[in-house]
Enzyme design. Structure first.
Site, PDB file in Angstrom:
ATOM      1  N   ASP A 119     -16.476   8.926  10.916  1.00 47.31           N
ATOM      2  CA  ASP A 119     -15.177   9.524  10.666  1.00 47.31           C
ATOM      3  C   ASP A 119     -15.316  11.031  10.880  1.00 47.31           C
ATOM      4  OD1 ASP A 119     -12.448   9.528   9.768  1.00 47.31           O
ATOM      5  OD2 ASP A 119     -13.178  10.354   7.877  1.00 47.31           O
TER       6      ASP A 119
ATOM      7  N   ASP B 200     -12.518  13.887   9.794  1.00 47.03           N
ATOM      8  CA  ASP B 200     -12.005  14.681   8.673  1.00 47.03           C
ATOM      9  C   ASP B 200     -12.723  14.314   7.389  1.00 47.03           C
ATOM     10  OD1 ASP B 200      -9.881  16.173  10.007  1.00 47.03           O
ATOM     11  OD2 ASP B 200      -8.877  14.245  10.224  1.00 47.03           O
TER      12      ASP B 200
ATOM     13  N   ASP C 264     -15.887   9.105   4.411  1.00 46.05           N
ATOM     14  CA  ASP C 264     -15.702   9.703   3.095  1.00 46.05           C
ATOM     15  C   ASP C 264     -14.628   8.999   2.281  1.00 46.05           C
ATOM     16  OD1 ASP C 264     -13.648  10.796   4.873  1.00 46.05           O
ATOM     17  OD2 ASP C 264     -13.106  12.077   3.177  1.00 46.05           O
TER      18      ASP C 264
END
Length: 342
Positions: free
Chosen positions: A26, A28, A225
């Site tokens: 990922d 961001d 995250d």
């Protein structure tokens, strides 16, 4: 493929960059936040790549094109090409193309990344509900997207035009904090029309399908995250995952995670790719990791010992997830997390 109920984070004698052939990263909250590289990301990714790990950047953010994402990564010092990037715009464009004729018009509520992905699938982006669209494609349009764009989506959806969303992330991390994501804008259209879109992005199967088709990964490791997108997407795809604590997930959310939100591994940041992961052993009613032992009590999690804070968090996860079983753990872990500084 179901992974079943995970009762503890797993250990790995090998560095994760050696145990897996491809990292599905990922962006961001993992690689960058607000456009700036997250601490240790650049060096860790360079080392993993030098050791032979393929790096693919998988993002639910449909705003930018793969070329733009790759250029940004390169500016940050991370060598990347457009072919290394997989976006939810690409996943939703394939989903739409499977259901409408080639050359069909698609009303775009979003940014350039969505328009480019639709053209790649032979579809024609249009700007108005009055242009005769065969579908509506909604993706993140950035903080400056006009309110009138959401109105265009509502006009078309209310007429019965099929509605597709790149993703439904309610928030997006930035340099100044957490901001509304595409899911918040999707909710506006849903509330106004009563309709629900077909969704392509993580954690749903279309995104996993797109990622596998574009990367050819054989032993992938999802790195993210967010529990409800990255980790659940890995769960749904039957692959392992690494949660890094550089984005939206904190210790309390992790301890309360239901089975589909429990990562295989947990680490502070992307340096976790370069190391093995400590194992967790059962000792009576407790779970030991490093110098810490976590035990489920009557109403809270107990933590004894000392050592690395992450080892304490891993031990707490084992205690919480075992006590919780299929459900999120209801035991209070606040005092234990405070002791770890998490």
């Amino acid at each position: 493929m179901s992974q079943g109920v995970r009762t503890r984070p797993e250990g790995s004698a090998q560095a994760l960059s050696e145990a897996y052939d491809t990292a599905l990263l990922d962006l961001d909250g993992v690689v960058y936040a607000g456009g700036d590289a997250i601490a240790h990301a650049v060096d860790s990714l360079a080392t993993a790549r030098a050791g032979g790990m393929h790096l693919a950047y998988v993002t639910n953010n449909a705003l930018r094109t793969p070329d733009a994402v790759a250029a940004h990564l390169t500016e940050l010092g991370i060598r990347a090409q457009a072919s290394d990037v997989v976006t939810s715009a690409q996943a939703v464009a394939r989903l739409i193309a499977d259901q409408v004729p080639r050359g069909a018009r698609v009303l775009v509520i979003g940014g350039e990344g969505l328009r480019v992905a639709l053209r790649e699938r032979g579809l024609e982006p249009v700007e108005s509900a009055d242009d005769g669209p065969a579908a509506v494609a909604q993706g993140y349009g950035g903080p400056g997207m006009p309110w009138g764009r959401l109105a265009e989506a509502c006009y078309a959806v209310a007429r019965g035009v099929p509605w597709f969303a790149s993703n439904t992330d309610l928030t997006i991390p930035g340099a100044r904090g957490i901001a509304p994501g595409n899911g918040a804008a999707v909710e506006v259209v849903r509330i106004a029309t009563g309709a629900r879109p077909q969704v392509a992005g993580k954690p749903l199967p279309p995104m996993h399908r797109e990622t596998v088709l574009r990367t050819g990964a054989e032993r992938p490791l999802v790195v993210g995250d967010r529990l409800d997108t990255d980790i659940e997407g890995a769960f749904n795809g039957g692959v392992d995952s690494l949660l890094v604590l550089t984005g939206v997930t904190d210790g309390a959310r992790l301890l309360a995670a239901p089975p589909q939100h429990r990562p295989t591994y947990v680490d502070a940041d992307l340096r976790g790719l370069l190391t093995g992961q400590p194992g967790i052993t059962r000792e009576g009613d407790g779970f030991r990791c490093g110098g810490w032992t976590a035990t489920p009590g009557a109403d809270r999690l107990e933590l004894t010992g000392d050592g690395e804070a992450l080892d304490g968090l891993r031990a707490l996860c084992a205690a919480a997830w075992t006590a919780g079983g299929e459900n999120a753990c209801g035991l209070d872990g606040g005092k234990a997390l405070a002791r770890l500084g998490l």
